[in-house]
Scaffold this active site. Sequence first.
Site: not given
Length: 465
Positions: A238-242
């Site tokens: 997800s965005k959290r992981h870049g």
Amino acid sequence: MTVVTRFAPSPTGLLHVGGVRTALFSWLYARRMKGKFILRVEDTDRERSTDEAVGVILEGMDWLGLKADEGPYYQTQRFDRYREVIAGMLAAGTAYHCYCTKQELDALREGQIARKEKPRYTGICRDRHQPRPGVSPVVRFKNPLEGSVVVDDLVHGAVTFQNTELDDLIIARSDGTPTYNFCVVVDDMDMGITHVIRGDDHLNNTPRQMNMLRALGAKPPVYAHVPMILGPDGAKLSKRHGAVSVLQYEEEGFLPDALLNYLVRLGWSHGDQEVFTREEMVAAFDIHDVNKAASAFNPEKLLWLNQQHMVRAAPSAVVPYLRAHLKRLGIDSSDQALLEGVIVAQRERAKTLKEMAQNSRFFFVDTVEIDPKAAAKHLTPEALALLREVRAALAGLAEWTPVSLHAALNDLSTRVGAGLGKIAQPVRVAVTGTAVSPPIDATLALLGRERSLARIDAVLARTPA
Ligand code: GLU
């Protein structure tokens, strides 16, 4: 049979590595089988689709070099065709108008939940042939009531779905607009898709799509549902992981071939080979060999592969990418020989093109600013005395090549009894402005005689002996 694959992104979020891998598998398989690869933008969800996301898809595919043989097609431009198919299905009796109201459907659902049944539409309107005044109907597909659908998936094997589990899907809303699963079916049929390669989050849509294709008299394609990419912590990427727009990888200085090489190895292998050129990928890839285990995204490995590709690629092939990164730093060089030379000198010392460009500014500017820290350490009075000697030795060189420069510095080192490092460091600081650069002989050779001597002179002039 000619293989026809497609990449069918929905422009509701920015294309990221998960989508890119699906695109890559589809593209590779088409290339490998000498088939056709189609790009189709699934923009039926007008509320959530954005022009920016479409732009990232088109630019991203272009940067990656995943050229489509056909398309981009846009579903929003095919509404007439979907309406035509719906009319045909209504006429053939494979679809029907449903006049159930929201209240009725809610009541049905609540009853089912209370009885601990799976909520589903029970086909009430299959036999209701009279319009109900005041209700704009939706159109539903008449899903077979019995039997099962087997998805013979290339990645997951045979997956069986019971038709009793599948209710009658809405294919057109009450305003007449077609729904997503239906558009996919019409497109896959019209575009002659033979192999659907997509994320395994779509596996549950497949039995309905196959039923609709069969109702339309079309043969379902072969399906390959590829596993998701997970973040390094094992959760869905997800965005959290870049999980950022694919274009960010361009900005960060990755070569497209390195990113593709990284992604192809998630879920697919070929012996223990890690580094693949594009041609090698095309020659070796087979969608039948993709395994169903989800793989985790590993940024370190991507960086490693990027460097491998920078080192292995012909310098001339890297030049346009380095130029693009230099431009971002305000440097516009078209000196092909210098650019290639800089790539060869720097590619072992940078993991990305961005880093390479930042480390290489001094090759392209007229004058450098000397880093005060490097000066304090390496331009001491003693070092400046050596620098003066170096200046004299270099000025007399007949040839300005790495070999002659190396020999001159070596001779000087023997003559004055100082190590090569002691001699090289003040020169390095003078010509690059910092204490870090490729080997000094290569650095001086690339800079050329005039610029090298001028920079040494500038340092000597600011601290008179
Ligand atoms: N548009 C879908 C998505 O972006 C893909 C559908 C398909 O490949 O059939 O997830």
